[in-house]
Design an enzyme around this catalytic site. Structure first.
Site, short mmCIF file in Angstrom:
data_model
loop_
_atom_site.label_atom_id
_atom_site.label_comp_id
_atom_site.label_asym_id
_atom_site.label_seq_id
_atom_site.Cartn_x
_atom_site.Cartn_y
_atom_site.Cartn_z
N ASP A 39 0.91 -1.58 -0.16
CA ASP A 39 -0.15 -0.31 0.07
C ASP A 39 0.69 1.39 0.11
OD1 ASP A 39 -2.46 -1.34 0.34
OD2 ASP A 39 -2.55 -1.33 2.15
N TYR A 79 6.80 -9.87 6.82
CA TYR A 79 6.96 -8.54 7.30
C TYR A 79 7.15 -8.08 9.03
CZ TYR A 79 3.52 -8.22 3.41
OH TYR A 79 2.73 -7.28 1.42
#
Length: 261
Positions: A52, A110
């Site tokens: 994003d 992540y």
């Protein structure tokens, strides 16, 4: 024609995200333009994870097809010459025709960084989530254990997610404190749209004392996004590693050197 894989690092602060958009700067468009500069070919680049706006990457993996034949160093040096300072090609590898940056991946990892300090940082504000209230990482670690294994993560699934199923398998979730920063390291077979940020937002509610550790287990059972915590800001999220079957010979991330214990 041959297929090439690249390892990409970027500071996502200045971009609309990975995916190419008509009126906004994207990581994909800069990568494709750099390839065109050195090959005179218009290519489409496919990535492992479509990050994003504001999300960063240390271990993004991409692939594309090209007629151009160059050495590994020529690819990295040539592309970096035409990329902005906030985007970097770290390595290049020829891969076989069966490789796909997204669909060949067997896991993704992540890290999320929280600047847990009452005073904000002028240097870290685009790289972390500044959260003033003290967070108890022992409570956060205990709560995170409920997320391990294969579960229905509907409570952490953002509106607009196009995944057919909400079932995912979490391999690990580790939470450590490094000075004033808290690092949440999470690895799964794959993630849904904003899933990591939604998990972080819920763990923070436990860490600050608003919810008990077992609340995370209740969220999994209820499968209701509206009951979970807020979506953590994009600024603290980093795609750090994508794993593939060993026969593809894709380099591992160097993330251990940076944050993780």
């Amino acid at each position: 024609m041959q297929k090439l894989a690249l390892g990409i690092e970027y500071d996502g602060s200045w971009y609309c995200g990975w995916q190419r958009q008509r009126d906004a700067p994207s990581i994909q468009s800069y990568i494709e333009n750099a390839i065109k500069k050195i090959t005179s070919e218009s290519v489409t680049v496919f990535c492992a994870g479509r990050t994003d706006s504001g999300v960063h990457a240390l271990g993004q993996v991409v692939h594309f097809e090209t007629y151009s034949r160059r050495s590994k160093s020529a690819w990295t040096l040539g592309m970096n010459r035409y990329l902005p300072s906030s985007i970097c090609v770290r390595w290049a590898r020829l891969v076989n025709k069966d490789f796909h940056a997204r669909f060949s991946a067997i896991s993704r990892r992540y890290c999320y960084i929280i600047n847990n300090n009452c005073i904000r940082s002028a240097l870290l504000f685009r790289k972390t989530w500044h959260y003033k209230k003290y967070l108890d990482i022992n409570k956060m670690c205990d709560a995170a254990q409920y997320l391990l294994g294969e579960n229905d993560f509907s409570s952490f699934r953002a509106a607009g997610c196009q995944s057919y199923s909400a079932r995912r398998k979490l391999y690990h979730i580790r939470i450590i404190r490094k000075g004033q920063c808290i690092v949440i390291d999470i690895k799964a077979n794959s993630f849904m749209y904003r899933m990591v940020r939604n998990i972080v937002g819920s763990l923070v509610k436990v860490g600050c004392g608003e919810q008990p550790e077992k609340w995370i287990a209740e969220l999994l059972e209820n499968c209701n996004r509206s009951l979970a915590g807020v979506t953590a800001p994009a600024s603290g999220l980093y795609l750090v590693e994508v794993k593939y079957p060993s026969d593809f010979s894709i380099p591992s991330s160097f993330i251990e050197e940076l944050w993780c214990a």
